[in-house]
Design a protein around this motif. Structure first.
Motif, mmCIF file in Angstrom:
data_model
loop_
_atom_site.group_PDB
_atom_site.id
_atom_site.type_symbol
_atom_site.label_atom_id
_atom_site.label_comp_id
_atom_site.label_asym_id
_atom_site.label_seq_id
_atom_site.Cartn_x
_atom_site.Cartn_y
_atom_site.Cartn_z
ATOM 1 N N PRO A 157 0.799 -1.233 0.000
ATOM 2 C CA PRO A 157 0.000 0.000 0.000
ATOM 3 C C PRO A 157 0.832 1.284 0.000
ATOM 4 O O PRO A 157 0.374 2.310 -0.505
ATOM 5 N N ASP A 158 2.054 1.241 0.542
ATOM 6 C CA ASP A 158 2.876 2.456 0.555
ATOM 7 C C ASP A 158 3.722 2.609 -0.702
ATOM 8 O O ASP A 158 4.560 3.508 -0.790
ATOM 9 N N GLY A 159 3.522 1.708 -1.676
ATOM 10 C CA GLY A 159 4.237 1.811 -2.942
ATOM 11 C C GLY A 159 5.543 1.056 -2.988
ATOM 12 O O GLY A 159 6.176 0.988 -4.053
ATOM 13 N N THR A 160 5.968 0.474 -1.875
ATOM 14 C CA THR A 160 7.216 -0.292 -1.879
ATOM 15 C C THR A 160 6.979 -1.700 -2.416
ATOM 16 O O THR A 160 5.858 -2.223 -2.353
ATOM 17 N N PRO A 161 8.020 -2.332 -2.970
ATOM 18 C CA PRO A 161 7.835 -3.680 -3.531
ATOM 19 C C PRO A 161 7.497 -4.698 -2.444
ATOM 20 O O PRO A 161 7.865 -4.532 -1.276
ATOM 21 N N TRP A 162 6.783 -5.741 -2.836
ATOM 22 C CA TRP A 162 6.693 -6.909 -1.973
ATOM 23 C C TRP A 162 8.105 -7.435 -1.741
ATOM 24 O O TRP A 162 8.957 -7.385 -2.634
ATOM 25 N N THR A 163 8.367 -7.947 -0.561
ATOM 26 C CA THR A 163 9.703 -8.397 -0.211
ATOM 27 C C THR A 163 9.635 -9.776 0.428
ATOM 28 O O THR A 163 8.723 -10.051 1.216
ATOM 29 N N ILE A 164 10.598 -10.635 0.085
ATOM 30 C CA ILE A 164 10.669 -11.946 0.716
ATOM 31 C C ILE A 164 12.036 -12.132 1.362
ATOM 32 O O ILE A 164 13.042 -11.595 0.898
ATOM 33 N N GLY A 165 12.043 -12.875 2.439
ATOM 34 C CA GLY A 165 13.295 -13.313 3.036
ATOM 35 C C GLY A 165 13.503 -14.767 2.691
ATOM 36 O O GLY A 165 12.579 -15.576 2.774
ATOM 37 N N ILE A 166 14.699 -15.115 2.271
ATOM 38 C CA ILE A 166 15.009 -16.488 1.889
ATOM 39 C C ILE A 166 15.797 -17.148 3.010
ATOM 40 O O ILE A 166 16.852 -16.663 3.427
ATOM 41 N N THR A 167 15.261 -18.247 3.508
ATOM 42 C CA THR A 167 15.864 -18.948 4.632
ATOM 43 C C THR A 167 17.193 -19.583 4.240
ATOM 44 O O THR A 167 17.333 -20.139 3.144
ATOM 45 N N ASN A 168 18.144 -19.484 5.128
ATOM 46 C CA ASN A 168 19.415 -20.183 4.962
ATOM 47 C C ASN A 168 19.143 -21.681 5.101
ATOM 48 O O ASN A 168 18.771 -22.145 6.189
ATOM 49 N N PRO A 169 19.300 -22.471 4.049
ATOM 50 C CA PRO A 169 18.954 -23.896 4.144
ATOM 51 C C PRO A 169 19.890 -24.682 5.060
ATOM 52 O O PRO A 169 19.559 -25.796 5.456
ATOM 53 N N LEU A 170 21.032 -24.099 5.393
ATOM 54 C CA LEU A 170 21.978 -24.782 6.280
ATOM 55 C C LEU A 170 21.791 -24.390 7.738
ATOM 56 O O LEU A 170 22.301 -25.057 8.631
ATOM 57 N N HIS A 171 21.055 -23.288 7.957
ATOM 58 C CA HIS A 171 20.719 -22.820 9.314
ATOM 59 C C HIS A 171 19.322 -22.213 9.230
ATOM 60 O O HIS A 171 19.177 -21.003 9.072
ATOM 61 N N ARG A 172 18.311 -23.051 9.331
ATOM 62 C CA ARG A 172 16.971 -22.643 8.928
ATOM 63 C C ARG A 172 16.316 -21.625 9.842
ATOM 64 O O ARG A 172 15.241 -21.117 9.529
ATOM 65 N N ASP A 173 16.964 -21.271 10.963
ATOM 66 C CA ASP A 173 16.401 -20.236 11.822
ATOM 67 C C ASP A 173 16.904 -18.846 11.437
ATOM 68 O O ASP A 173 16.630 -17.867 12.140
ATOM 69 N N THR A 174 17.650 -18.749 10.334
ATOM 70 C CA THR A 174 18.166 -17.460 9.890
ATOM 71 C C THR A 174 17.838 -17.224 8.416
ATOM 72 O O THR A 174 17.620 -18.169 7.660
ATOM 73 N N LEU A 175 17.805 -15.942 8.030
ATOM 74 C CA LEU A 175 17.670 -15.563 6.629
ATOM 75 C C LEU A 175 19.054 -15.232 6.086
ATOM 76 O O LEU A 175 19.862 -14.617 6.767
ATOM 77 N N PHE A 176 19.318 -15.628 4.850
ATOM 78 C CA PHE A 176 20.602 -15.240 4.264
ATOM 79 C C PHE A 176 20.435 -14.126 3.235
ATOM 80 O O PHE A 176 21.412 -13.509 2.814
ATOM 81 N N ALA A 177 19.167 -13.832 2.838
ATOM 82 C CA ALA A 177 18.954 -12.757 1.874
ATOM 83 C C ALA A 177 17.531 -12.230 2.000
ATOM 84 O O ALA A 177 16.601 -12.983 2.307
ATOM 85 N N VAL A 178 17.377 -10.928 1.783
ATOM 86 C CA VAL A 178 16.065 -10.291 1.664
ATOM 87 C C VAL A 178 16.001 -9.686 0.261
ATOM 88 O O VAL A 178 16.866 -8.902 -0.126
ATOM 89 N N VAL A 179 14.985 -10.102 -0.494
ATOM 90 C CA VAL A 179 14.936 -9.765 -1.914
ATOM 91 C C VAL A 179 13.616 -9.077 -2.248
ATOM 92 O O VAL A 179 12.542 -9.629 -1.971
ATOM 93 N N PRO A 180 13.659 -7.868 -2.857
ATOM 94 C CA PRO A 180 12.419 -7.252 -3.345
ATOM 95 C C PRO A 180 11.941 -7.998 -4.591
ATOM 96 O O PRO A 180 12.750 -8.431 -5.424
ATOM 97 N N LEU A 181 10.638 -8.151 -4.699
ATOM 98 C CA LEU A 181 10.087 -8.929 -5.808
ATOM 99 C C LEU A 181 9.789 -8.024 -6.997
ATOM 100 O O LEU A 181 8.762 -7.339 -7.042
ATOM 101 N N HIS A 182 10.683 -8.039 -7.974
ATOM 102 C CA HIS A 182 10.456 -7.307 -9.213
ATOM 103 C C HIS A 182 9.883 -8.221 -10.289
ATOM 104 O O HIS A 182 9.333 -7.750 -11.282
ATOM 105 N N LYS A 183 10.031 -9.527 -10.108
ATOM 106 C CA LYS A 183 9.365 -10.499 -10.970
ATOM 107 C C LYS A 183 8.001 -10.817 -10.355
ATOM 108 O O LYS A 183 7.739 -10.537 -9.188
ATOM 109 N N THR A 184 7.134 -11.458 -11.132
ATOM 110 C CA THR A 184 5.776 -11.697 -10.650
ATOM 111 C C THR A 184 5.589 -13.056 -9.995
ATOM 112 O O THR A 184 4.489 -13.374 -9.552
ATOM 113 N N ALA A 185 6.642 -13.856 -9.922
ATOM 114 C CA ALA A 185 6.508 -15.156 -9.271
ATOM 115 C C ALA A 185 7.840 -15.554 -8.673
ATOM 116 O O ALA A 185 8.909 -15.192 -9.182
#
Length: 331
Positions: A205-233
């Protein structure tokens, strides 16, 4: 296993703007679905979430291979016996799935549904299955034996014992369909997340992109990256939660439908692109193919970006994502 790898992030500032954001979590297609819509008012958002739920349910009642009355179940019940007439929508989805099988040289195959479940990832396995058992487990798998008659709109499985099942590809298709439907109804932003197969459009609603955090598969309680979604899927396939180890080698729960052996060497693959359905096919195939062949495949499709993490913690990603090429700690 997909949903454990993506964390959907909202900026709280977006909730104070004129448009409203509404979210609902439901169980559909046997999995968790998170539906988030942005609309001019709460009633419109809620009514359209109802529409999304109804559409996913409709698709499930066409393609589920767990429900005996669906068109796909009828196809499976008639394997080796007779062709079964299906709706044009089911025919088109099956045709696209077979195209994916050809593109990936069988690393993706909807006839995997006929595979014998000889691998157990619940801690009960104490030894690898024999080579003979593994070979025999895929005896009824092979997309080449799925016969499509587009003139008569029929699907025929040539061998008795064959089955087809769309699995997560069907979730990706349903998510894409709902995005198209919402855009046609004037809903300008939202996310339909089917167990990790995300189809998105618009912005918060504030005009910012949807954002996802991608879990570190080797330490699943942490995120290793936060990525704005510029693609649609976006879709993530991963293996770190379900695996077995024999002779120091890790075997993932994602099985190669050609060989019957589990995928090895890759912990997770995230694919971004215009279609959740296609992104799902690519992410699954890259897990099966492994690092070298998987990267070779996805690099033929510039509309799709990727993040691949190996069992050793190596991160390889599309240059356009701007991630640092580094190695995750395996400890």
């Amino acid at each position: 296993m997909k949903h454990a790898f993506l964390v959907f992030l909202l900026t709280l500032s977006g909730l104070a703007h004129a448009q409203v954001l509404r979210k609902r979590t439901v169980k559909l297609m046997g999995s968790r679905w998170d539906i988030t819509l942005v609309a001019n008012d709460s009633l419109t958002a809620v009514q359209n979430i109802d529409t999304v739920v109804a559409e996913v349910t409709r698709i499930e009642n066409l393609i589920s291979d767990w429900r005996s009355y669906t068109q796909i179940s009828k196809v499976n019940q008639n394997a080796g016996i007779a062709p079964v007439r299906v709706d044009a929508e089911v025919m088109a989805l099956t045709e696209r799935a077979i195209q994916l099988s050809k593109l990936t040289n069988g690393a993706f195959d909807i006839s995997f549904a006929a595979m014998d479940r000889i691998w157990k990832f619940d801690g009960s396995m104490t030894a690898m299955p024999s080579p003979e058992a593994i070979k025999n487990s895929v005896r009824n798998v092979g997309y080449q034996n799925i016969i499509l008659d587009k003139t008569n709109s029929t699907i025929f499985l040539k061998k008795k014992g064959m089955k087809i099942g769309f699995g997560a590809l069907g979730e990706g298709y349903a998510a894409d369909r709902c995005r198209q439907m919402m855009l046609a109804r004037g809903i300008r932003a939202g996310i339909v997340n089917g167990s990790g197969d995300m189809s998105t459009w618009g912005t918060q609603p504030d005009g910012t992109p949807w954002t996802i955090g991608i879990t570190n598969p080797l330490h699943r309680d942490t995120l290793f990256a936060v990525v704005p979604l510029h693609k649609t899927a976006v879709v993530t396939s991963g293996s770190y939660e379900k695996f077995v180890v024999f002779n120091g080698k890790r075997y993932a729960h994602i099985i190669n439908p050609k060989t019957g052996y589990p995928a090895t060497g890759v912990s997770s693959v995230t694919v971004f692109g215009p279609s959740a359905e296609r992104a799902n096919g690519f992410s699954t195939s890259m897990m099966v193919l492994g690092k070298a062949a998987g990267l070779k495949l996805i690099r033929h499709y510039p509309d799709y970006q990727y993040i691949l993490i190996t069992d050793a913690g190596e991160i390889i990603s599309s240059p356009g994502l701007g991630l640092k090429q580094r190695r995750l700690s395996v400890r």
